[in-house]
Design an enzyme around this catalytic site. Structure first.
Site, PDB file in Angstrom:
ATOM      1  N   SER A 110       0.830  -1.208   0.000  1.00  0.00           N
ATOM      2  CA  SER A 110       0.000   0.000   0.000  1.00  0.00           C
ATOM      3  C   SER A 110       0.867   1.262   0.000  1.00  0.00           C
ATOM      4  O   SER A 110       1.631   1.485  -0.914  1.00  0.00           O
ATOM      5  CB  SER A 110      -0.961  -0.031   1.192  1.00  0.00           C
ATOM      6  OG  SER A 110      -1.904   1.001   1.080  1.00  0.00           O
ATOM      7  N   ASP A 120      -2.243   6.313  -4.100  1.00  0.00           N
ATOM      8  CA  ASP A 120      -1.082   5.621  -3.538  1.00  0.00           C
ATOM      9  C   ASP A 120      -0.644   4.478  -4.473  1.00  0.00           C
ATOM     10  O   ASP A 120      -1.302   4.215  -5.487  1.00  0.00           O
ATOM     11  CB  ASP A 120      -1.374   5.151  -2.111  1.00  0.00           C
ATOM     12  CG  ASP A 120      -2.385   4.028  -2.038  1.00  0.00           C
ATOM     13  OD1 ASP A 120      -3.103   3.803  -3.023  1.00  0.00           O
ATOM     14  OD2 ASP A 120      -2.470   3.369  -0.983  1.00  0.00           O
ATOM     15  N   ASP A 124      -0.815   1.233  -4.739  1.00  0.00           N
ATOM     16  CA  ASP A 124      -1.740   0.195  -5.221  1.00  0.00           C
ATOM     17  C   ASP A 124      -3.116   0.773  -5.547  1.00  0.00           C
ATOM     18  O   ASP A 124      -4.065   0.039  -5.814  1.00  0.00           O
ATOM     19  CB  ASP A 124      -1.841  -0.969  -4.231  1.00  0.00           C
ATOM     20  CG  ASP A 124      -2.507  -0.595  -2.922  1.00  0.00           C
ATOM     21  OD1 ASP A 124      -2.304   0.551  -2.464  1.00  0.00           O
ATOM     22  OD2 ASP A 124      -3.216  -1.435  -2.343  1.00  0.00           O
ATOM     23  N   ASP A 169      -5.579   2.243  -3.975  1.00  0.00           N
ATOM     24  CA  ASP A 169      -6.825   2.051  -3.229  1.00  0.00           C
ATOM     25  C   ASP A 169      -7.136   3.269  -2.357  1.00  0.00           C
ATOM     26  O   ASP A 169      -8.243   3.413  -1.862  1.00  0.00           O
ATOM     27  CB  ASP A 169      -6.810   0.751  -2.413  1.00  0.00           C
ATOM     28  CG  ASP A 169      -5.720   0.691  -1.347  1.00  0.00           C
ATOM     29  OD1 ASP A 169      -4.867   1.595  -1.293  1.00  0.00           O
ATOM     30  OD2 ASP A 169      -5.728  -0.291  -0.567  1.00  0.00           O
TER      31      ASP A 169
END
Length: 567
Positions: free
Chosen positions: A139, A297, A299, A301
């Protein structure tokens, strides 16, 4: 010493691992081998490197063998697993290794052929009717980290019961038990497959279908100016594709942060909660007089939002502010277009702003609280689907995660980016900036203010200190904070709310979690919670003041006292 024997065993694994491990001092050896990298409800997350307490091909294979064993015990016909990965170091390698371990157990895999956002994995699990999903990501953690998240067939992250079952299987796996199929053999046997292109196409189509007010977008699509940064991650292609296909003409990308980069070379760490990551984007925004900056960010999400304030300076909105704005925008426009469904519901976490509750009350919409972690929001959506009793409108958490629609079961910055740009259109059409829209909501519903303090405590000593802070709060909570009496103590680990004044106790109807909340006499809330993915203890502060300044003053006082206690 058990960790030394494991260290010696790892020296025999392969030449590269031996080179990395040789010459380490005993303290570093202990840090790397004193435990297995913990598999929590979010999966694995840790520093990249050799060792049982690190992210590497061996810990990834071990976790995957445990997952494979768990899947096989479910006696599912033709089990399969969908796999995605982000731009971090070794993400593509770990994803491929996970697939080949699953293939060796006869489990078919579908892997994206290039980096993709986490929410697209959640969608792919459902679309492909897969048994489970894996996404390789850490993340918004610093570049030294990587991680491994597991999803189940509903597209949501595994929750407690499933995670426990998988963890038990992982614990029973010895490194000598791990099976891995050769890549060419896996391809030949039809076990290793690339994700069909139509998965992304149908996802993008569904995202665009979540547009709340199509007429508004049509009217304003060439009038708003957007700066976008993917922060060297996975959002670049899908976010731009969605905005482009909706007809937005003025979307400008921060070139220096456009391409995937595992070193995240332009930022200290790639977290859209930090204003520093937007330095270059703000320069561009000033040059172009942009209406909004959005940043996702690695990834994709989470999404951060930057707007121009009344002084003409670009400021980063908090996740709570963006969530409140989205809640209002969606409810107002669903009502205006007469498309609000029956029994609508908004979901937030227990550490997320009460601002949204005031907005939902005004629109006669139910709002539910769940534990911290988007998996609990996903779990509720599944529950509504089974019971057919509620219609999900929006879910969000203070840490910059938002979701509309039900085809994804995790926070989704592609969907959120689209809705944020549409919301900018709404206010611009009214002759207002997004910042002025926020001030309008404060004046209408009250001055809500929140803050978060994270204390990083690394290693074995840090872990013990975090335990002690939580134990002290649990056994001896403060009677007052900043001259305000503590009215309720909510202990989510013991599932009980205690009224400090009357002594009465109530059961908390949520899964157990190591969280303690203090509710003060004025309704302010202070929450303590160890992070599930990082060596941190987090303190969340929520209050409401007669003015924004008074609310900020409250937060400042709470922080000073609580941080003194924590020391």
């Amino acid at each position: 010493m058990e960790y030394m024997s494991m260290y010696k065993r790892w020296l025999e694994f392969d030449e590269e691992t031996r080179r990395e491990l040789e010459g380490l001092d005993e303290k570093e050896i202990m840090e790397r081998f004193y435990k297995e990298l913990e598999f929590g409800t979010g999966g694995l997350r840790g520093i990249i490197g050799a060792g049982t307490n690190r992210m590497n091909v061996y810990t990834v294979r071990k976790a995957t063998q445990g997952l494979a064993n768990f899947i096989l015990k479910q006696n599912i016909e033709n089990p399969s697993v969908a796999i995605a990965y982000d731009s971090r170091k070794y993400s593509d390698v770990f994803a491929k290794e996970a697939a080949l371990v699953l293939n060796a157990s006869g489990i078919k895999t579908y892997i994206y052929d290039e980096l993709k956002p986490t929410p697209m994995l959640s969608y792919a699990v459902r679309h492909m009717k897969a048994t489970a999903g894996i996404v390789i990501t850490a993340s918004h953690n610093p570049k030294e980290y990587n991680g491994y998240k597991v999803y189940w067939s509903d597209g949501g992250q595994v929750t407690e019961e499933l995670a426990e079952g998988i963890l038990n299987e992982i614990k029973n796996v010895d490194y000598s038990d791990i099976k891995r199929m050769d890549y060419d053999e896996a391809i030949e046997k039809g076990l290793f497959n690339f994700m069909p292109k139509e998965v992304e196409d149908t996802y993008v189509k569904l995202v665009k279908g979540l547009t709340v007010n199509k007429e508004l977008v049509e009217k304003m699509k060439d009038k708003v100016k957007v700066i976008y940064t993917p922060l060297h991650g996975t959002g670049n292609k899908p976010v731009r594709r969605v905005l482009e296909e909706l007809g937005y003409k003025n979307v400008y990308v921060v070139k220096e942060q456009e391409n995937p980069d595992p070193a995240f070379s332009t930022v200290k760490y790639p977290n859209p909660e930090e204003s520093e990551v937007f330095t270059r984007a703000m320069e561009m925004a000033r040059e172009l007089d942009a209406d909004v900056i959005i940043g996702t960010d690695p990834d994709c999400d989470r999404v951060g939002v930057v707007v121009k304030n009344s002084e003409g300076n670009y400021v980063v909105l908090t996740g709570n502010q963006t969530g409140a704005l989205l809640t209002h925008y969606m409810l107002e426009n669903l009502k205006a277009t007469n498309t609000i469904p029956k029994n609508p519901v908004v979901i937030k976490t227990i550490v997320t702003t009460e601002f949204a509750r005031a907005i939902c009350k005004d629109y006669g919409v139910e709002i539910l609280d769940v534990l911290t972690g988007f998996k609990y929001i996903g779990e509720k959506i599944k529950e509504f689907e089974i019971n057919g009793d509620m219609n999900f409108i929006l879910g969000f958490e203070e840490s910059y995660g938002y979701l509309a629609g039900t085809f994804v079961r995790d926070k989704d910055a592609v969907i959120a980016s689209m809705l944020i740009v549409e919301m900018v259109c709404y206010y611009k059409d009214r002759g207002m900036s997004l910042y002025e829209g926020l001030m309008e909501l404060y004046n209408k519903y009250g001055f809500y203010k929140e803050d978060l303090v994270s204390i990083t405590l690394k290693g074995i000593e840090g872990s013990e200190k975090i335990k002690k802070i939580m134990e002290d709060l649990r056994s001896n909570p403060p009677k007052k904070v900043a001259d305000l009496s503590v009215k309720l103590v909510k202990d989510y680990k013991m599932s009980v709310t205690k009224n400090v004044v009357s002594g009465e106790e109530e059961v908390i109807e949520l899964p157990k979690s190591n969280v303690i909340q203090l509710v003060l006499e004025d309704g302010s809330v202070i929450t303590a919670r160890p992070s599930g993915t990082e060596p941190k203890i987090k303190f969340y502060f929520m209050t409401k003041g007669e003015t924004l300044e008074k609310a900020e003053e409250n937060i400042k006082r709470f922080k000073e006292e609580i941080l003194k206690m924590a020391e």
